[in-house]
Structures are given as C-alpha cells and as structure tokens.
Design a protein around this motif. Structure first.
Motif, PDB file in Angstrom:
ATOM      1  N   VAL A 181       0.831  -1.208   0.000  1.00 51.77           N
ATOM      2  CA  VAL A 181       0.000   0.000   0.000  1.00 51.77           C
ATOM      3  C   VAL A 181       0.864   1.256   0.000  1.00 51.77           C
ATOM      4  O   VAL A 181       0.542   2.250  -0.670  1.00 51.77           O
ATOM      5  N   ASP A 182       1.973   1.227   0.721  1.00 56.05           N
ATOM      6  CA  ASP A 182       2.880   2.386   0.723  1.00 56.05           C
ATOM      7  C   ASP A 182       3.454   2.630  -0.663  1.00 56.05           C
ATOM      8  O   ASP A 182       3.615   3.787  -1.082  1.00 56.05           O
ATOM      9  N   ARG A 183       3.776   1.552  -1.374  1.00 55.41           N
ATOM     10  CA  ARG A 183       4.278   1.725  -2.736  1.00 55.41           C
ATOM     11  C   ARG A 183       3.207   2.301  -3.653  1.00 55.41           C
ATOM     12  O   ARG A 183       3.491   3.170  -4.495  1.00 55.41           O
ATOM     13  N   LEU A 184       1.975   1.853  -3.484  1.00 54.90           N
ATOM     14  CA  LEU A 184       0.874   2.419  -4.258  1.00 54.90           C
ATOM     15  C   LEU A 184       0.700   3.903  -3.961  1.00 54.90           C
ATOM     16  O   LEU A 184       0.506   4.713  -4.873  1.00 54.90           O
ATOM     17  N   ARG A 185       0.756   4.261  -2.683  1.00 55.60           N
ATOM     18  CA  ARG A 185       0.603   5.664  -2.305  1.00 55.60           C
ATOM     19  C   ARG A 185       1.715   6.521  -2.912  1.00 55.60           C
ATOM     20  O   ARG A 185       1.461   7.621  -3.417  1.00 55.60           O
ATOM     21  N   HIS A 186       2.935   6.002  -2.894  1.00 62.18           N
ATOM     22  CA  HIS A 186       4.053   6.746  -3.470  1.00 62.18           C
ATOM     23  C   HIS A 186       3.855   6.952  -4.974  1.00 62.18           C
ATOM     24  O   HIS A 186       4.073   8.052  -5.496  1.00 62.18           O
ATOM     25  N   ASP A 187       3.437   5.902  -5.672  1.00 61.97           N
ATOM     26  CA  ASP A 187       3.211   6.017  -7.116  1.00 61.97           C
ATOM     27  C   ASP A 187       2.096   7.010  -7.423  1.00 61.97           C
ATOM     28  O   ASP A 187       2.198   7.789  -8.393  1.00 61.97           O
ATOM     29  N   MET A 188       1.045   6.990  -6.623  1.00 60.61           N
ATOM     30  CA  MET A 188      -0.068   7.902  -6.848  1.00 60.61           C
ATOM     31  C   MET A 188       0.335   9.351  -6.579  1.00 60.61           C
ATOM     32  O   MET A 188      -0.024  10.266  -7.341  1.00 60.61           O
ATOM     33  N   GLU A 189       1.082   9.583  -5.513  1.00 65.50           N
ATOM     34  CA  GLU A 189       1.549  10.929  -5.223  1.00 65.50           C
ATOM     35  C   GLU A 189       2.485  11.450  -6.313  1.00 65.50           C
ATOM     36  O   GLU A 189       2.394  12.614  -6.729  1.00 65.50           O
ATOM     37  N   ASP A 190       3.366  10.581  -6.787  1.00 63.02           N
ATOM     38  CA  ASP A 190       4.298  10.980  -7.835  1.00 63.02           C
ATOM     39  C   ASP A 190       3.551  11.327  -9.122  1.00 63.02           C
ATOM     40  O   ASP A 190       3.861  12.328  -9.790  1.00 63.02           O
ATOM     41  N   ALA A 191       2.553  10.506  -9.481  1.00 60.16           N
ATOM     42  CA  ALA A 191       1.789  10.777 -10.696  1.00 60.16           C
ATOM     43  C   ALA A 191       1.003  12.074 -10.582  1.00 60.16           C
ATOM     44  O   ALA A 191       0.971  12.883 -11.530  1.00 60.16           O
ATOM     45  N   ALA A 192       0.358  12.288  -9.436  1.00 52.69           N
ATOM     46  CA  ALA A 192      -0.419  13.529  -9.257  1.00 52.69           C
ATOM     47  C   ALA A 192       0.483  14.754  -9.336  1.00 52.69           C
ATOM     48  O   ALA A 192       0.115  15.774  -9.932  1.00 52.69           O
TER      49      ALA A 192
END
Length: 233
Positions: A202-213
């Motif tokens: 989940v932390d990796r998903l959150r990081h990817d989402m923050e980076d994309a946004a």
C-alpha cells in the motif's frame, strides 16, 4: 525363507484425533486461537486477491505510459489510454487529469478533488488490514492467558495433592498450559508478516499515486486539453 516386511500404513484419523486432543488440552483459549487462525488465513487470501484486483502488482506500465504522455503534452491520448482501466493507479491518474482539464475548477480545487479521490482509493487498498492487525495483537495474548490459567490449575492440583504430588503430573500440566502460548505465537507470526507485506504494498501504491499527481499538476496544461474526452463524458 525370505523375511516378510510388514509396512504399517498410518491411519488418516490419527492427525484429526491428535488435533481434537490438543484442542481439549488447551481449553477455550486454544479454541479461540484456532478460530483466529481460520479468520487470519481467510483475511490474508482475501487481501491478496483484493490487491491483485486493484492492480497492486500489474497495471504499472500502462499507468506510467499515460503519465509520460501527459507530461509530453498529449493530454487527450493519456486520458484515452486510461479510459476503462480499473487499477488503483490508473483511476487516480485519470481523476487527476480530468480535474485538471475541468474548466470549472482552479488548480487548488482540482488538487483538492484529486486528494479526495486518492484518499478514497487508499482506503480501499487498506481495507482488511485493521482486523489482521488485531489478530496479530490478541493471538499471543490469548495464548498467554491460556498458559496462566493452565499454570494456576496445575499448581492448585499440586497443592491439593500435598505430599502425594506426582512431579510427572505437574510437568504434564505445565506443558499443556504452555501449548496455548505456542499456538498463539504460531498464529501471530504469519499474521504480522502478512500485515507488514500488505503495508509495504500500500505504501508503494501511495508513493506512485503521489508521484503521478505531482507530475500531472506540474505540467502546464495545453489549450483545449482534454476537451474531447470531457465532451464524451
């Protein structure tokens, strides 16, 4: 005359009988731990399937390609590439792009809307982790409780026996009491390992989402960007 070797086939009922015997020795505590083990296994299997559906281990190439297209100025192509994708990264990236393209939203409002969508998606990704964390916490405590109660019963029997106390009987009562602690740890350790693994995913998903946004909002928006996709929706 050749010797005839007799092969004894183990009975299939013996393991089940042994399990029932251990449940009887452990009392209510070990029965509760056994129930927790079933629930923990079901949660781990369900959570693995749920994260797979959300695209925790796939969907990354398409998502990264769409963000790259957006960063290169191909807003409509990026939105079309993400259309119909159900992975958590793709849904966040598309929501951020649509919010950015919406003429009725300024940058701060678009970022707030993107943050709202991100929180909702991350809540879906984290669902089921609290019960697993609870099992990892209370399973060893239940085992310790069963051990303490078993030790109390063993020493009460020793006191009642007085001078006729049998050390072998006392040792038997002690190992039966310690059985619940071992069972509690056997449930808590896999649950803790699975919980740590799910948290890292989940932390990796959150990081990817923050980076994309961040990449989506840093790129200057082209004139009329996304108008075709917004009109279609």
């Amino acid at each position: 005359m050749d010797a005839i070797e007799i092969v004894t086939v183990p009975s299939t009922a013996d393991p089940l009988a042994r399990i029932y015997e251990l449940l009887g020795l452990g009392g209510p505590a070990i029965a509760a731990i056994a129930l927790l083990s079933v629930v923990a296994l079901a949660l781990i299997l369900w959570k693995t399937w749920r994260l797979a559906v959300l695209g925790a281990w796939n969907g990354g190439p398409c998502f990264r390609r769409a963000v790259t297209l957006w960063a290169e100025g191909h807003q409509d192509d990026a939105l079309e590439l993400l259309k119909g994708r159900c992975t958590i990264r793709a849904r966040l990236a598309r929501a951020a792009m649509l919010a950015r393209c919406d003429p009725s939203l300024d940058d701060s409002s678009a970022q707030a809307e993107t943050g709202r969508v991100a929180q909702s998606l991350l809540m879906q990704a984290r669902s089921g982790l609290r019960p697993l964390e609870l099992i990892a916490t209370i399973a060893p405590l239940l085992g310790l409780l069963g051990t303490v109660l078993g030790m109390i019963a063993a020493f009460q029997a020793l006191q009642e026996a007085g001078s006729r106390a049998d050390p072998a009987a006392l040792a038997g009562g002690i190992w039966e009491a310690l059985l619940t602690t071992a069972a509690g740890m056997a449930v808590a350790i896999p649950a803790s390992v699975a919980l740590t693994w799910f948290d890292s995913v989940v932390d990796r998903l959150r990081h990817d989402m923050e980076d994309a946004a961040t990449r989506i909002f840093l790129r200057p928006l082209s004139t009329k960007a996304g108008t075709k996709v917004l009109a279609a929706e």
